[in-house]
Design an enzyme around this catalytic site. Structure first.
Site, short mmCIF file in Angstrom:
data_model
loop_
_atom_site.label_atom_id
_atom_site.label_comp_id
_atom_site.label_asym_id
_atom_site.label_seq_id
_atom_site.Cartn_x
_atom_site.Cartn_y
_atom_site.Cartn_z
N SER A 37 0.95 -1.19 -0.11
CA SER A 37 -0.03 -0.10 0.01
C SER A 37 0.80 0.98 -0.05
CB SER A 37 -0.95 -0.15 1.48
OG SER A 37 -1.59 1.26 1.35
N TYR A 77 -2.24 0.52 10.47
CA TYR A 77 -2.29 -0.38 9.18
C TYR A 77 -0.78 0.06 8.68
CZ TYR A 77 -3.58 -1.03 4.42
OH TYR A 77 -3.74 -1.45 2.81
#
Length: 225
Positions: free
Chosen positions: A128, A141
């Site tokens: 990501s 995250y």
């Protein structure tokens, strides 16, 4: 399964995982990994040479890796994104995020290493933008994705016979992104996000690279439309 190379894609029931499966289907037989057996079976029915392989990443005892005789590629696409300030991040939030995004990836790869080594295969890790930069509200995250990036780098060094590719997509039009926007309290505008098929094609480009080429990292960002 045929004589074609075999790829396992986790998180294949929707979003980026499903798009990756579609991009690899013309060249690979597929094991479609995930928890939603119905969705996996529907996708497998669309793709020649595909087989649903339901299992729970948080319970890898449910993943019968021993029956996989051959494996050329594993794509780790499954993941969770739980947002909020670090001051409110519970132990359970940390554990769930790290368990799915890092620990399960590492353990599933370890279980599949004999097949991957035999094939001089490839491991693709869907990371990501949060694995390159941490933003407010994304600490848990981002920590998991930074760890995933480090894992990929270490695996590449430990297993020189394998190709290991980290893919860093920007925001992508998926069910997970809708949930992220809900957590952020923002509107959802799909035109501002990547098409999952674009990420699928980027993964296929790394998997189909000529044997002399080892594509270690791919960064894909949305182009405003």
């Amino acid at each position: 399964m045929s004589d074609r190379p075999v790829a396992l894609v986790t998180g294949a029931s929707s979003g980026i995982g499903s798009a990756i499966a579609r991009s690899l289907a013309p060249t690979h037989d597929l094991l479609l990994g995930g928890r939603d057996e119905t969705s996996l079976s529907l996708l497998a029915a669309e793709l020649p040479g595909a087989e649903a392989w339901p299992f729970d990443l948080t319970n890898l005892a449910s993943a019968d890796t021993a029956h996989i005789a051959r494996l050329d590629v594993v794509v780790h696409s499954a993941g969770v994104a739980l947002l909020g300030p670090l001051s409110e991040a519970s132990v359970d939030m940390w554990r769930q995020t790290l368990e799915v995004n890092v620990v399960a990836v590492a353990e599933l790869t370890r279980l599949l290493l004999p097949q991957l080594r035999a094939a001089s295969g490839q491991v693709v890790l869907i990371n990501s933008g949060a694995g390159l930069r941490a933003n407010p509200g994304w600490g848990v995250y981002a920590a998991s994705k930074f760890a995933l990036r480090a894992y990929a780098d270490a695996l590449r060094a430990d297993e020189p016979s394998l190709r290991v590719t980290s893919v860093f997509p920007g925001r992508t039009d998926t069910p997970m992104q809708r949930e992220v926007r809900r957590q952020e309290g923002g509107e959802y505008d799909a035109t501002q996000y990547l098409d999952p098929a674009s990420v699928g094609r980027a993964v296929a480009s790394a998997v189909l690279a000529t044997p002399d080429a080892h594509i270690t990292e791919i960064v894909v960002r949305p182009q405003p439309r």
